[in-house]
Motif scaffolding. Structure first.
Motif, short mmCIF file in Angstrom:
data_model
loop_
_atom_site.label_atom_id
_atom_site.label_comp_id
_atom_site.label_asym_id
_atom_site.label_seq_id
_atom_site.Cartn_x
_atom_site.Cartn_y
_atom_site.Cartn_z
N SER A 346 0.80 -1.21 0.00
CA SER A 346 0.00 0.00 0.00
C SER A 346 0.84 1.27 0.00
N GLU A 347 1.90 1.30 0.82
CA GLU A 347 2.66 2.53 0.95
C GLU A 347 4.11 2.22 1.31
N PHE A 348 5.04 2.95 0.68
CA PHE A 348 6.46 2.86 1.00
C PHE A 348 6.88 4.13 1.75
N THR A 349 7.75 3.95 2.75
CA THR A 349 8.33 5.09 3.45
C THR A 349 9.83 5.14 3.15
N PHE A 350 10.31 6.32 2.72
CA PHE A 350 11.71 6.48 2.31
C PHE A 350 12.37 7.59 3.13
N ARG A 351 13.72 7.55 3.10
CA ARG A 351 14.53 8.65 3.60
C ARG A 351 15.76 8.77 2.70
N ILE A 352 16.41 9.93 2.80
CA ILE A 352 17.60 10.18 1.97
C ILE A 352 18.84 10.08 2.86
N GLU A 353 19.80 9.27 2.42
CA GLU A 353 21.05 9.09 3.15
C GLU A 353 22.21 9.64 2.32
N GLY A 354 23.21 10.21 3.02
CA GLY A 354 24.41 10.73 2.36
C GLY A 354 25.50 10.98 3.36
N GLU A 355 26.77 11.01 2.89
CA GLU A 355 27.90 11.17 3.79
C GLU A 355 27.93 12.56 4.43
N ILE A 451 18.52 6.80 -1.71
CA ILE A 451 17.16 6.72 -1.17
C ILE A 451 16.99 5.34 -0.53
N ALA A 452 16.73 5.34 0.74
CA ALA A 452 16.59 4.07 1.48
C ALA A 452 15.13 3.88 1.89
N MET A 453 14.66 2.64 1.72
CA MET A 453 13.31 2.30 2.15
C MET A 453 13.34 1.93 3.63
N THR A 454 12.52 2.61 4.42
CA THR A 454 12.52 2.38 5.86
C THR A 454 11.32 1.61 6.37
N ASP A 455 10.24 1.64 5.62
CA ASP A 455 9.03 0.96 6.12
C ASP A 455 8.12 0.62 4.95
N VAL A 456 7.29 -0.37 5.17
CA VAL A 456 6.32 -0.81 4.16
C VAL A 456 4.98 -1.02 4.86
N ASP A 457 3.94 -0.42 4.30
CA ASP A 457 2.58 -0.65 4.80
C ASP A 457 1.84 -1.55 3.82
N MET A 458 1.14 -2.52 4.39
CA MET A 458 0.33 -3.42 3.57
C MET A 458 -1.12 -3.36 4.04
N VAL A 459 -2.02 -3.72 3.14
CA VAL A 459 -3.44 -3.60 3.44
C VAL A 459 -4.17 -4.79 2.84
N ASN A 460 -5.26 -5.19 3.49
CA ASN A 460 -6.11 -6.24 2.94
C ASN A 460 -7.13 -5.63 1.98
#
Length: 558
Positions: A346-355, A451-460
């Motif tokens: 249903s939904e992806f949660t992302f954040r940006i990583e860098g040195e 761009i790193a994926m931090t969480d995933v939401d799923m739905v019925n």
């Protein structure tokens, strides 16, 4: 064409074999027995063949044509079951590509010929219409002259008519004729015959209504076909699907945006392996077995006349737990529980990583709705992220180019373009990344930011059939009328007995449209102890069997 006048004075339609009134043969025919099919009257299809209307009438009045139409319908319906109909395709699949991808060239041909949506295709509808026309014309071609002949038949039938009946005998009149006549009449009434008399002649008749059984069958079939054809109109019949994710609200298809449904909660109950009834059987099955599944839903109705959108005002109508065979019914519609899907992305949660980013800057996240993603995201840490391409169900086509199989996020791939702070969002100046489940690739060499994926939401997701069937009463009526005609023509038989005094003799004849054995038993009962001999069956065993087929309109009409 000119009518034919009989010696009794009755005017018969051209082509009549036996006079409708007295029964005298108007045409010469070989054989000892009279052709009593449709009482020997003329049928329009057998006498007129000049105009275009005559030729069309004669074509559709043919029983062989009707049978071939039914055979074609059966063949087409059988072919329509080889592959699933379009309404049963997996969610999100397009018929134009599904059949070719799944079944190859034969599947593509199946689609192009319209078998994927058979029962609403134009050519299948034409075949149904042809069957209806055949039933109407074949019935009118037979029932009208038959009704006219039975209505105008005389009591004192001609001697030649009586002689050519299958059951016939002559008997010299004795002294006890009056007593025997009274006894015969009494016994005929006991057998529930309707008696008509004229001078020295008598006609006993029963169960004439049985002759109309095949035509009542046809009326029922015609009404049934009309009900089936009316299913082509959305106002009369609707069979559609809606998929509603848990917590979301969807418009109910076919309601013109008047009704909406919210999936409050979807529940699935599985059988326990310790179940006292099915436990042993469940141990042999590798996958879990569903016991029941239901959708706790809320139905809404639009309260304003505005366009459908996010600002649409909705009034709650009712809440209901939709289960299999326990639909939510409203305003002639019914919502049936037919399918479901657990844990859809249903939904992806992302954040940006860098040195060069500190912990606070990397803690900034953004969410991408996989069903309705935004195309641009401005983050609190000054970054800007744009979606260049989105493939909900990623695949490579024949040209090895990325595309999507459908709009269902089963295998999502997203191409992001990342613009650092103080960088204008111009094409080609950002860093490109391909992101998906267990996929994270830089598309233009080494990227400074990841761009790193931090969480995933799923739905019925629940699958519901939207059904409205206003043709059901018509189909029930047609089926009921058909059954009435079937019983009427199968369990009752039209029987007639004629008695006529002439030149010191008593002429006795009998006719039945079928079941001659019952008519013979009636003769045995009526003539018992009168001294009058039983009528002679003028057909041998083989001829009697063929005569049953010739004389029965039900055989000819069905």
């Amino acid at each position: 064409m000119d009518k034919v006048k009989c010696e009794c004075g009755h005017m018969n339609p051209y082509g009549t074999y036996l006079c409708e009134s007295c029964g005298i043969p108007l045409q010469k025919e070989e054989g000892q027995l009279a052709n009593m099919r449709y009482e020997g009257v003329a049928r329009r299809s057998q006498t007129y063949n000049k105009s275009v209307v005559d030729k069309i009438w004669n074509f559709f009045s043919s029983v062989k044509v009707g049978i071939w139409i039914i055979v074609i319908l059966l063949l087409a319906s059988s072919i329509g079951t080889i592959f699933p109909q379009e309404m049963y395709l997996p969610r999100g699949e397009s018929a134009s590509t599904y059949y070719q991808n799944e079944y190859g060239a034969f599947g593509q041909l199946y689609y192009q010929l319209g078998f994927h949506n058979l029962y609403s295709s134009w050519w299948y509808t034409l075949i149904l219409a042809a069957l209806g026309i055949s039933l109407v014309i074949a019935s009118l071609d037979r029932v009208v002259p038959l009704y006219r002949a039975l209505k105008t038949q005389r009591v004192d039938r001609h001697e030649k008519f009586l002689e050519r009946q299958r059951l016939f005998t002559r008997f010299e009149i004795g002294e006890k004729l009056d007593e025997n006549r009274e006894s015969i009449e009494k016994k005929l009434k006991e057998k529930r015959y309707s008696i008509r008399k004229k001078d020295q002649s008598l006609l006993a008749e029963k169960n004439r209504f049985a002759r109309w059984g095949p035509y009542i069958n046809h009326i029922g079939l015609i009404i049934f076909l009309i009900g089936g054809l009316l299913r082509l109109f959305p106002e009369m019949y609707l069979d559609d699907y809606i998929w509603v994710r848990e917590g979301e609200t969807e418009v109910v298809r076919g309601t013109d945006g008047e009704f909406f449904l919210r999936n409050d909660q979807f529940l699935v109950e599985l059988y326990d392996e310790d179940d006292p009834v099915f436990g042993e059987a469940l141990q042999t099955v590798s996958d879990p077995v569903v016991k029941t599944y239901q959708t706790s839903a809320t139905l809404f109705e639009r309260s304003d006349d505005g366009a459908i959108g996010s600002d649409t005002e909705l009034d709650e109508v009712k809440t209901y737990d939709i289960r299999v065979n326990d639909p939510l019914t409203f305003d002639s519609f019914s919502l049936y529980q037919v399918d479901y899907k657990l844990n859809e992305l249903s939904e992806f949660t992302f954040r940006i990583e860098g040195e060069d980013l500190d912990e606070e800057e990397e803690s900034v996240t953004f969410n991408v709705d996989l069903n309705d993603p935004q195309m641009s995201y401005d983050l609190e840490n000054g970054f800007r992220v744009e979606i260049v391409e989105y493939f909900p169900n990623f695949m490579l086509n024949e040209q090895n180019e990325p595309t999507t199989l459908n709009r269902i996020p089963d295998n999502p791939r997203i191409i992001f373009e990342v613009f650092p702070p103080d960088t204008e969002a111009e094409e080609g100046r950002g860093e490109l990344s391909l992101i998906g489940v267990q996929v994270n690739e830089a598309l233009n060499g080494e990227n400074d930011y990841r761009i790193a994926m931090t969480d995933v939401d799923m739905v019925n997701v629940t699958g519901l059939t939207v059904r409205r069937d206003r043709t059901l009463p018509i189909l029930i009526l047609g089926g009921a009328i058909f059954m009435v005609g079937l019983v009427q023509g199968s369990y009752w038989h039209h029987r007639r007995i004629w008695l006529r005094e002439k030149d010191g003799e008593l002429l006795i004849a009998g006719h039945a449209n079928k079941n001659w054995h019952s008519l013979k038993k009636d003769f045995e009962y009526v003539l018992k102890d009168t001294g009058i001999p039983q009528p002679i069956d003028q057909a041998d065993d083989q001829e009697a069997e063929n005569s049953d087929e010739r004389d029965g309109e039900q055989h000819g009409s069905t």
